[in-house]
Design a protein around this motif. Structure first.
Motif, PDB file in Angstrom:
ATOM      1  N   ASN A  67      61.059  -5.867 -12.830  1.00 23.81           N
ATOM      2  CA  ASN A  67      59.848  -5.066 -12.625  1.00 23.81           C
ATOM      3  C   ASN A  67      59.668  -4.623 -11.174  1.00 23.81           C
ATOM      4  O   ASN A  67      58.803  -3.817 -10.889  1.00 23.81           O
ATOM      5  CB  ASN A  67      58.607  -5.809 -13.118  1.00 23.81           C
ATOM      6  N   ASP A  78      56.212  -5.804 -17.712  1.00 27.26           N
ATOM      7  CA  ASP A  78      56.255  -6.993 -18.565  1.00 27.26           C
ATOM      8  C   ASP A  78      55.423  -6.824 -19.835  1.00 27.26           C
ATOM      9  O   ASP A  78      55.841  -7.237 -20.912  1.00 27.26           O
ATOM     10  CB  ASP A  78      55.786  -8.219 -17.793  1.00 27.26           C
ATOM     11  N   LYS A 104      65.586  -8.217 -20.113  1.00 22.90           N
ATOM     12  CA  LYS A 104      64.342  -7.599 -19.629  1.00 22.90           C
ATOM     13  C   LYS A 104      64.604  -6.946 -18.278  1.00 22.90           C
ATOM     14  O   LYS A 104      65.247  -7.524 -17.412  1.00 22.90           O
ATOM     15  CB  LYS A 104      63.250  -8.659 -19.496  1.00 22.90           C
ATOM     16  N   TRP A 137      57.326  -4.663 -22.246  1.00 29.39           N
ATOM     17  CA  TRP A 137      58.504  -5.355 -22.783  1.00 29.39           C
ATOM     18  C   TRP A 137      58.094  -6.357 -23.874  1.00 29.39           C
ATOM     19  O   TRP A 137      58.696  -6.387 -24.945  1.00 29.39           O
ATOM     20  CB  TRP A 137      59.244  -6.071 -21.664  1.00 29.39           C
ATOM     21  N   TYR A 138      57.097  -7.166 -23.603  1.00 33.44           N
ATOM     22  CA  TYR A 138      56.718  -8.202 -24.554  1.00 33.44           C
ATOM     23  C   TYR A 138      55.961  -7.653 -25.758  1.00 33.44           C
ATOM     24  O   TYR A 138      55.834  -8.336 -26.770  1.00 33.44           O
ATOM     25  CB  TYR A 138      55.915  -9.307 -23.864  1.00 33.44           C
TER      26      TYR A 138
END
Length: 109
Positions: free
Chosen positions: A29, A57, A26, A60-61
């Protein structure tokens, strides 16, 4: 009663299995840097950095990995733009104050 052949059933499941490539780690950020840039450097650029950092985030998720990387890059760019702008303004400020101070000192003597 229907008899299910395990070999045929596994072949059907294997055909339906979708293999997705590993997206990698990831992205950072840069939220901490964005907040510090807002507080100590340039408020408008820092706010833009915080907005982009807050989106990383979630993207990404939700599986939108490319957009998350691009948004993290935007957050990093806005954060550094705020830092550079602040350093430039302080440098110009001290140069002007120093030049006026030296000029006034020379005029007084």
């Amino acid at each position: 009663m229907e008899v299910i052949d395990p070999v045929e059933n596994n072949a059907a499941d294997a055909a339906q299995t979708v293999v997705t490539p590993d997206p990698g780690p990831k992205p950072n950020n840069h939220l901490v840097g964005a907040i510090l840039s807002t507080v100590f450097c340039c408020l408008p650029f820092g706010i833009a950095a915080i907005i982009y950092a807050g989106q990383v985030d979630g993207l990404w998720y939700n599986g939108n990995h490319d957009a998350a990387r691009q948004t993290a890059d935007k957050a990093r760019k806005w954060m550094w733009a705020g830092v550079i702008c602040s350093v430039a303004v302080w440098f110009i400020y001290f140069a002007v104050v120093l030049s006026f101070g030296l000029g006034a000192a020379m005029m007084a003597s």
